[in-house]
Design a protein around this motif. Structure first.
Motif, short mmCIF file in Angstrom:
data_model
loop_
_atom_site.label_atom_id
_atom_site.label_comp_id
_atom_site.label_asym_id
_atom_site.label_seq_id
_atom_site.Cartn_x
_atom_site.Cartn_y
_atom_site.Cartn_z
N ASN A 74 0.29 27.85 -12.47
CA ASN A 74 -0.21 27.99 -11.81
C ASN A 74 1.11 27.90 -10.16
O ASN A 74 -0.10 26.56 -8.89
CB ASN A 74 0.13 26.18 -11.70
CG ASN A 74 0.43 24.97 -11.56
OD1 ASN A 74 1.47 25.65 -11.92
ND2 ASN A 74 0.15 23.97 -12.62
N LYS A 75 1.75 28.35 -10.13
CA LYS A 75 3.44 28.18 -9.32
C LYS A 75 3.17 29.43 -8.62
O LYS A 75 3.59 30.74 -8.61
CB LYS A 75 4.29 27.82 -9.29
CG LYS A 75 4.35 26.93 -10.39
CD LYS A 75 5.82 26.59 -10.53
CE LYS A 75 6.15 27.58 -11.65
NZ LYS A 75 7.21 27.46 -12.64
N ARG A 76 2.00 29.71 -7.65
CA ARG A 76 1.16 31.01 -6.84
C ARG A 76 2.14 31.47 -6.01
O ARG A 76 2.97 29.88 -5.12
CB ARG A 76 0.15 30.91 -6.36
CG ARG A 76 -1.51 31.05 -7.62
CD ARG A 76 -1.23 32.64 -8.87
NE ARG A 76 -1.59 32.07 -9.52
CZ ARG A 76 -1.88 33.28 -10.95
NH1 ARG A 76 -1.15 34.52 -10.99
NH2 ARG A 76 -2.89 33.15 -12.02
N GLY A 77 2.39 32.50 -5.77
CA GLY A 77 3.51 32.77 -4.32
C GLY A 77 3.86 34.39 -4.44
O GLY A 77 2.74 35.22 -5.29
N ALA A 78 4.23 35.09 -3.44
CA ALA A 78 4.19 36.01 -2.87
C ALA A 78 5.61 37.07 -4.36
O ALA A 78 5.72 36.57 -4.92
CB ALA A 78 5.31 36.45 -1.54
N ILE A 79 4.88 38.55 -4.26
CA ILE A 79 5.26 39.35 -5.61
C ILE A 79 5.76 40.68 -4.22
O ILE A 79 5.15 41.48 -3.61
CB ILE A 79 4.07 40.10 -6.20
CG1 ILE A 79 2.91 39.04 -7.15
CG2 ILE A 79 4.46 40.81 -7.20
CD1 ILE A 79 2.71 38.99 -7.65
#
Length: 200
Positions: A74-79
Motif C-alpha cells: 500500500n506504499k505506492r510510489g513513482a517507478i
C-alpha cells in the motif's frame, strides 16, 4: 534519498540466461523543505533476453511485476524501469512488451538517437520507462556506441579476454522531475527535451 529495501530477479534459464536479471531498489525521498512530504521511488535496473526468446523475456517481466507489487503493497510510489531490453523501439515485439502488466501504464522516455550497433546496424534497444509522477526534463544518448564487442577473443588457457570498454552501448542520460503534492505550478509537459552532449 534513502534506500529502504532491495530485491532482485535472478538470472537463469527461466529468464533467458544468467545475465538476464533485474535489481529493484525502494528509495525514500524527502521534500525540498524541512518537514516536506516524503515520497517513494522504485528504481529497477534490468537486462532482458532477445526477441528469439520472447517467452523467457515475458516471464522475466512477469517476475519483476510480482516483486514490485509485493514491495509496494500500500506504499505506492513513482517507478523507473531502465535497462537493455534487447528490443528495438520500432520492433513489433515492443508492442507486446508495452502490453505486459509490468510496463502497461508507464511512459517510455524518448532516447535521442540509437543506443547500440549490433553487427553494425544502429538500434535503440535500451529503454527507460517511468510512471506518471515523473516528468522528463532532458534525455539523450551519450557517446560510447561501438560496432563490435567491447572485449577481445577469449584466451582458452586463461579463460580471460582483453576488455576495450565497459559496454558496446551508449547510455541514456536523463533528468527527471518528481511531482508531489504542492509542486510548483508551470511544470513542463510530459515530454523529452533534447540537449547537446559534451564532445559531440
Amino acid at each position: 534519498a534513502k534506500a529502504r529495501s532491495v530485491a532482485s530477479v535472478p538470472g537463469g534459464q527461466a529468464t533467458g540466461g544468467d545475465s538476464k536479471s533485474a535489481t529493484i531498489m525502494e528509495l525514500e525521498v524527502n521534500g525540498p523543505s524541512p518537514g516536506g512530504m516524503t515520497s517513494r521511488i522504485y528504481v529497477v535496473s534490468i537486462h532482458t533476453t532477445w526477441n528469439g526468446a520472447s517467452a523467457e523475456r515475458l516471464h522475466h517481466l512477469s517476475l519483476l511485476h510480482d516483486i514490485l507489487s509485493t514491495m509496494q503493497g500500500n506504499k505506492r510510489g513513482a517507478i523507473i524501469i531502465a535497462g537493455d531490453f534487447n528490443c528495438d523501439v520500432k520492433d513489433r515485439h515492443m508492442g507486446v512488451l508495452l502490453a505486459t502488466p509490468c510496463l502497461a501504464g508507464l511512459i517510455r522516455v524518448p532516447a535521442i538517437g540509437p543506443t547500440c550497433a549490433p553487427h553494425g546496424v544502429l538500434k535503440t534497444i535500451d529503454h527507460i520507462f517511468i510512471s506518471g509522477e515523473l516528468v522528463v526534463l532532458e534525455s539523450a544518448v551519450e557517446p560510447g556506441i561501438t560496432t563490435g564487442r567491447p572485449y577481445g577473443q577469449l584466451d582458452d588457457a586463461t579463460g580471460q579476454a582483453s576488455v576495450f570498454a565497459a559496454s558496446d552501448h551508449g547510455w541514456i542520460s536523463t533528468r527527471l522531475l518528481l511531482m508531489t503534492e504542492g509542486s510548483p505550478p508551470g511544470v513542463p509537459e510530459q515530454k523529452a527535451t533534447p540537449f547537446k552532449n559534451k564532445g559531440k
